[in-house]
Design a protein around this motif. Structure first.
Motif, PDB file in Angstrom:
ATOM      1  N   GLU A 178      57.558  44.680  45.394  1.00  0.00           N
ATOM      2  CA  GLU A 178      56.737  45.888  45.445  1.00  0.00           C
ATOM      3  C   GLU A 178      57.579  47.125  45.126  1.00  0.00           C
ATOM      4  O   GLU A 178      57.129  48.036  44.420  1.00  0.00           O
ATOM      5  CB  GLU A 178      56.105  46.029  46.830  1.00  0.00           C
ATOM      6  N   SER A 193      50.297  38.698  35.349  1.00  0.00           N
ATOM      7  CA  SER A 193      50.980  38.252  36.564  1.00  0.00           C
ATOM      8  C   SER A 193      52.237  39.106  36.740  1.00  0.00           C
ATOM      9  O   SER A 193      52.445  40.079  36.027  1.00  0.00           O
ATOM     10  CB  SER A 193      51.330  36.762  36.462  1.00  0.00           C
ATOM     11  N   TRP A 219      41.361  44.393  33.196  1.00  0.00           N
ATOM     12  CA  TRP A 219      41.186  43.142  33.959  1.00  0.00           C
ATOM     13  C   TRP A 219      39.762  42.612  33.856  1.00  0.00           C
ATOM     14  O   TRP A 219      38.795  43.380  33.930  1.00  0.00           O
ATOM     15  CB  TRP A 219      41.492  43.386  35.428  1.00  0.00           C
ATOM     16  N   LYS A 264      53.665  39.617  33.175  1.00  0.00           N
ATOM     17  CA  LYS A 264      54.861  39.465  34.013  1.00  0.00           C
ATOM     18  C   LYS A 264      56.109  39.853  33.236  1.00  0.00           C
ATOM     19  O   LYS A 264      56.985  40.567  33.757  1.00  0.00           O
ATOM     20  CB  LYS A 264      54.963  38.018  34.493  1.00  0.00           C
ATOM     21  N   TRP A 279      45.865  45.929  43.313  1.00  0.00           N
ATOM     22  CA  TRP A 279      47.181  46.096  43.951  1.00  0.00           C
ATOM     23  C   TRP A 279      48.144  46.792  42.990  1.00  0.00           C
ATOM     24  O   TRP A 279      48.868  47.706  43.381  1.00  0.00           O
ATOM     25  CB  TRP A 279      47.740  44.742  44.383  1.00  0.00           C
ATOM     26  N   MET A 290      52.067  37.423  44.912  1.00  0.00           N
ATOM     27  CA  MET A 290      50.785  36.720  44.953  1.00  0.00           C
ATOM     28  C   MET A 290      49.836  37.419  45.922  1.00  0.00           C
ATOM     29  O   MET A 290      50.201  37.733  47.052  1.00  0.00           O
ATOM     30  CB  MET A 290      50.988  35.267  45.389  1.00  0.00           C
ATOM     31  N   GLN A 291      48.599  37.654  45.465  1.00  0.00           N
ATOM     32  CA  GLN A 291      47.610  38.314  46.300  1.00  0.00           C
ATOM     33  C   GLN A 291      46.687  37.287  46.942  1.00  0.00           C
ATOM     34  O   GLN A 291      46.310  36.294  46.301  1.00  0.00           O
ATOM     35  CB  GLN A 291      46.787  39.295  45.463  1.00  0.00           C
ATOM     36  N   ILE A 297      44.043  34.810  37.913  1.00  0.00           N
ATOM     37  CA  ILE A 297      44.682  35.920  38.619  1.00  0.00           C
ATOM     38  C   ILE A 297      43.560  36.852  39.082  1.00  0.00           C
ATOM     39  O   ILE A 297      42.958  37.540  38.254  1.00  0.00           O
ATOM     40  CB  ILE A 297      45.687  36.679  37.733  1.00  0.00           C
ATOM     41  N   ARG A 344      43.357  35.473  48.100  1.00  0.00           N
ATOM     42  CA  ARG A 344      42.025  35.395  47.515  1.00  0.00           C
ATOM     43  C   ARG A 344      40.977  35.392  48.625  1.00  0.00           C
ATOM     44  O   ARG A 344      41.202  34.806  49.689  1.00  0.00           O
ATOM     45  CB  ARG A 344      41.871  34.107  46.693  1.00  0.00           C
ATOM     46  N   SER A 346      41.827  41.325  42.612  1.00  0.00           N
ATOM     47  CA  SER A 346      42.579  41.986  43.686  1.00  0.00           C
ATOM     48  C   SER A 346      44.004  42.298  43.239  1.00  0.00           C
ATOM     49  O   SER A 346      44.607  43.281  43.688  1.00  0.00           O
ATOM     50  CB  SER A 346      42.594  41.126  44.949  1.00  0.00           C
ATOM     51  N   ALA A 347      44.562  41.471  42.331  1.00  0.00           N
ATOM     52  CA  ALA A 347      45.910  41.739  41.807  1.00  0.00           C
ATOM     53  C   ALA A 347      45.911  42.997  40.955  1.00  0.00           C
ATOM     54  O   ALA A 347      46.891  43.758  40.957  1.00  0.00           O
ATOM     55  CB  ALA A 347      46.392  40.536  40.997  1.00  0.00           C
TER      56      ALA A 347
END
Length: 326
Positions: free
Chosen positions: A256, A167, A270, A145, A284, A171-172, A277, A174, A280-281
């Motif tokens: 975004e 991060s 990842w 982040k 994205w 927020m994605q 986290i 779940r 999917s994050a």
């Protein structure tokens, strides 16, 4: 009425006694520095009265076109999380890592400012103090982040980014399996009003051990030494209060549009089994960033740099070589 007062007084006395029995006091700063700040550690003063604990390793050729790499740890971790990477990458690159405010031997921010902008400004001040102009910046979890926050605030200084289960994005959602598998007892307690105040004084070592084991898939990396380091660094004076302040604040995500505007080369690494986290994050971020490469590691959790050091180092080296060939 008298018997109620007596019962109340007895309960209060029991609670006070229990508090002093189970209380885990702060660690001693001098002892922590002696234990964790051996060579090549140094302490560097930056703005706002902050003295940062950092390590600066690898070649320092001022004429080199190879950019330095600055690495940021995650929440409640410290610069030690990058040790496997530093041992490998410092053979060819200057590698800097530091304890961010509220963590490790740097300790709390004197102004109690744990905003994303303040973290980004601290990175800038560390870079300025070390003479870094344009460099590669990478981070794990919260450090991801702050990597994004720095890149948004100072894009001209970023030669590339490495996001490791980071991060920072919105927020994605779940899926059902991810929701069932998610959770971390330490982070949950830090977000609970009232309970988190108790946790500032009563922080059992077993709680840290459980929290670490919930964060990773390769359980063997959670050694007694690792548990002790996390437990002692969390209890460095002011760090527990800083943790509660950070978790009690609203999540400051980059938008975004801010992330999509970043054009520097980015490597996204990842763990597929990250419980904190979700993967999917990662997908994205890969879709949103304009110049990114994504690598997902099966069977790995929230700390790929420690759970899969050989694989992650190999992928970082491959990516660095591609940058140097451009």
């Amino acid at each position: 009425m008298k018997w109620l007062l007596r019962i109340g007084g007895t309960l209060l006395a029991v609670l006070v006694i229990a508090f002093f029995i189970f209380r885990t006091p702060d660690t001693d700063p001098a002892e922590m520095r002696a234990k964790y700040a051996g060579a090549p550690s140094q302490f560097v003063e930056i703005g706002g009265g902050v003295t940062v604990h950092l390590r600066d390793e690898g070649p320092r050729n001022a004429d080199s076109e190879v950019p330095a790499i600055l690495l940021l740890h995650g929440s409640n971790a410290d610069l030690s999380t990058w040790q496997p990477w530093v041992e490998a990458l410092s053979e060819t690159h200057r590698v800097i890592r530091f304890d961010q405010v509220g963590h490790g031997l740097t300790g709390p921010d004197p102004a109690q400012d744990y905003s994303r902008q303040n973290y980004a400004d601290d990175i800038r001040e560390v870079a300025d103090a070390l003479g870094l102009d344009r460099f590669i910046i990478g981070g794990n979890s919260m450090g991801g982040k702050h990597t994004l926050a720095f890149a948004v605030a100072y894009p001209e200084r970023v030669a590339g980014m490495i996001l490791v289960d980071g991060s920072g994005g919105p927020m994605q959602p779940r899926d059902e399996d991810e929701e069932k598998a998610s959770g971390n007892i330490g982070f949950t307690i830090a977000r609970m009003p009232g309970v988190n105040l108790i946790a500032e004084q009563i922080t059992p070592r077993a709680l840290i051990a459980q929290s670490l084991k919930q964060s990773v898939s390769v359980k063997s990396i959670v050694t007694d030494e690792m548990i002790d380091r996390y437990w002692e660094m969390l209890r460095y004076p002011g760090n527990r209060a800083a943790t509660m302040a950070r978790f009690g604040a609203d999540y400051e995500a980059m938008t975004e549009a801010e992330i999509a505007a970043l054009t520097m080369p980015t490597l996204i690494l990842w763990g597929e089994e990250d419980r904190l986290i979700p993967v999917s994050a990662a997908r994205w971020l890969d879709q949103t960033l304009t110049n990114s490469d994504l690598v997902i590691y099966p069977g790995i959790g929230h700390l790929p740099q420690e759970e899969a050091p050989d694989a992650t180092i190999a992928d970082v080296r491959k990516w660095l070589t591609s940058l140097e060939q451009e």
